[in-house]
Design a protein around this motif. Structure first.
Motif, PDB file in Angstrom:
ATOM      1  N   UNK A   1       0.819  -1.221   0.000  1.00 47.01           N
ATOM      2  CA  UNK A   1       0.000   0.000   0.000  1.00 47.01           C
ATOM      3  C   UNK A   1       0.852   1.270   0.000  1.00 47.01           C
ATOM      4  N   UNK A   2       2.130   1.142   0.349  1.00 41.31           N
ATOM      5  CA  UNK A   2       3.021   2.312   0.446  1.00 41.31           C
ATOM      6  C   UNK A   2       3.810   2.555  -0.845  1.00 41.31           C
ATOM      7  N   UNK A   3       3.360   1.978  -1.948  1.00 36.95           N
ATOM      8  CA  UNK A   3       4.154   2.027  -3.183  1.00 36.95           C
ATOM      9  C   UNK A   3       4.460   3.449  -3.653  1.00 36.95           C
ATOM     10  N   UNK A   4       3.647   4.416  -3.225  1.00 38.79           N
ATOM     11  CA  UNK A   4       3.848   5.797  -3.696  1.00 38.79           C
ATOM     12  C   UNK A   4       5.137   6.438  -3.161  1.00 38.79           C
ATOM     13  N   UNK A   5       5.769   5.792  -2.181  1.00 35.06           N
ATOM     14  CA  UNK A   5       7.027   6.321  -1.637  1.00 35.06           C
ATOM     15  C   UNK A   5       8.185   6.215  -2.636  1.00 35.06           C
ATOM     16  N   UNK A   6       7.983   5.431  -3.696  1.00 34.31           N
ATOM     17  CA  UNK A   6       9.109   5.049  -4.567  1.00 34.31           C
ATOM     18  C   UNK A   6       9.084   5.775  -5.915  1.00 34.31           C
ATOM     19  N   UNK A   7      10.256   5.770  -6.578  1.00 31.88           N
ATOM     20  CA  UNK A   7      10.360   6.377  -7.911  1.00 31.88           C
ATOM     21  C   UNK A   7      10.062   5.353  -8.996  1.00 31.88           C
ATOM     22  N   UNK A   8      10.431   4.090  -8.739  1.00 31.27           N
ATOM     23  CA  UNK A   8      10.257   3.024  -9.738  1.00 31.27           C
ATOM     24  C   UNK A   8       9.659   1.795  -9.077  1.00 31.27           C
ATOM     25  N   UNK A   9       8.809   1.099  -9.816  1.00 27.93           N
ATOM     26  CA  UNK A   9       8.219  -0.136  -9.309  1.00 27.93           C
ATOM     27  C   UNK A   9       8.547  -1.265 -10.299  1.00 27.93           C
ATOM     28  N   UNK A  10       9.181  -2.304  -9.802  1.00 25.55           N
ATOM     29  CA  UNK A  10       9.600  -3.412 -10.672  1.00 25.55           C
ATOM     30  C   UNK A  10       8.935  -4.706 -10.192  1.00 25.55           C
ATOM     31  N   UNK A  11       8.243  -5.378 -11.105  1.00 25.83           N
ATOM     32  CA  UNK A  11       7.616  -6.656 -10.763  1.00 25.83           C
ATOM     33  C   UNK A  11       8.636  -7.769 -10.992  1.00 25.83           C
ATOM     34  N   UNK A  12       8.930  -8.518  -9.937  1.00 33.48           N
ATOM     35  CA  UNK A  12       9.884  -9.621 -10.088  1.00 33.48           C
ATOM     36  C   UNK A  12       9.145 -10.896 -10.471  1.00 33.48           C
ATOM     37  N   UNK A  13       8.878 -10.987 -11.791  1.00 36.71           N
ATOM     38  CA  UNK A  13       8.260 -12.210 -12.320  1.00 36.71           C
ATOM     39  C   UNK A  13       9.414 -13.093 -12.794  1.00 36.71           C
ATOM     40  N   UNK A  14      10.082 -12.669 -13.859  1.00 33.08           N
ATOM     41  CA  UNK A  14      11.303 -13.349 -14.301  1.00 33.08           C
ATOM     42  C   UNK A  14      12.489 -12.557 -13.754  1.00 33.08           C
ATOM     43  N   UNK A  15      13.357 -13.250 -13.062  1.00 39.19           N
ATOM     44  CA  UNK A  15      14.472 -12.577 -12.403  1.00 39.19           C
ATOM     45  C   UNK A  15      15.314 -11.727 -13.370  1.00 39.19           C
TER      46      UNK A  15
END
Ligand code: ADP
Ligand code: 5GP
Length: 208
Positions: A156-170
């Motif tokens: 829920x705190x994702x707005x603190x960040x500049x980039x969001x990366x989904x770790x699906x494939x490493x």
């Protein structure tokens, strides 16, 4: 150099942050991992001074009271902190620091290291997160329950960040983070000294 961007990475436990950080360090020798101090017991395979500095609750309190931490927090029932001397160690070694901290650490570092790039790694789903924690076999059922319980709060705190990366494939996640770091180092604000110097030099000695 101004465009050596410190990196701050957070993720719900089990999202793959340690795996990804290991890859980033292996592929870019300019990066240096900021080894945190913790009261958590070492997991199998973890190494003192590489993964964490492991200390007792008492020693942690003493360091905290002596103002030796740049930031610290209680996470999943244990204390974790970034010691000021660890940051000094990396600076003396000429490394670009990479910090692995939780949400509270991120909030604090935003004030003390405002020019860092803040990256949030998330799992493809909470079901996959649970599976990864179970498959990792490093935490008790109780710890896994605590970590999963905290995961949604952290997401829920994702707005603190500049980039969001989904770790699906490493592999893709590592490339995405490397790209974010590289892009960040080319921000205009980080390049102004460079360009202004050229302009200044050529004011005195115009070419042609
Ligand atoms: P964290 O440091 O965020 O707690 P880890 O790096 O320890 O997470 O990863 C948790 C578990 O998931 C480990 O067993 C790791 O090998 C596995 N893992 C990490 N990334 C992936 C991925 N992209 N796909 C499948 N398993 C992964
Ligand atoms: P783990 O026990 O899985 O290694 O880490 C648990 C959590 O503590 C993770 O969210 C990790 O990012 C966080 N953490 C590790 N070191 C620090 C630190 O120095 N400061 C803060 N605030 N959090 C940390």
């Amino acid at each position: 150099m101004k465009n050596n961007v410190p990196v701050v990475i957070s993720a719900p436990s089990g999202a793959g942050k340690s795996t990804i950080i290991r890859r980033l360090l292996k592929e870019d020798s300019r990066l240096g991992f900021s080894v945190s101090t913790t009261t958590r017991r070492p997991r199998d395979g973890e190494v003192e001074g590489r993964d964490y500095y492991y200390i007792s609750d008492d020693d942690f309190s003493k360091m905290r009271e002596a103002g030796e931490f740049l930031e610290w927090a209680v996470v999943h029932g244990n204390c974790y902190g970034t010691a000021k001397k660890e940051v000094d160690r990396l600076a003396a070694a000429g490394k670009i620091p990479i910090f692995d901290v939780d949400i509270q650490g991120t909030k604090n570092l935003r004030n003390t290291i405002p020019d860092a790039v803040y990256i949030f790694i998330v799992p493809p789903s909470l079901q996959i997160l649970e599976q990864r924690l179970k498959d990792r076999k490093t935490d008790s059922e109780e710890q896994i329950r605590i970590r999963l319980g905290n995961a949604l709060k952290e997401l829920r705190e994702y707005r603190l960040y500049d980039y969001l990366v989904v770790n699906d494939q490493i592999e893709a996640a590592v490339v995405a983070i490397q790209s974010a770091i590289r892009a960040e180092s080319h921000r205009l604000a980080r390049m102004t000294d460079f360009i202004e110097k050229i302009l200044e030099e050529n004011n005195d000695h115009p070419i042609g």
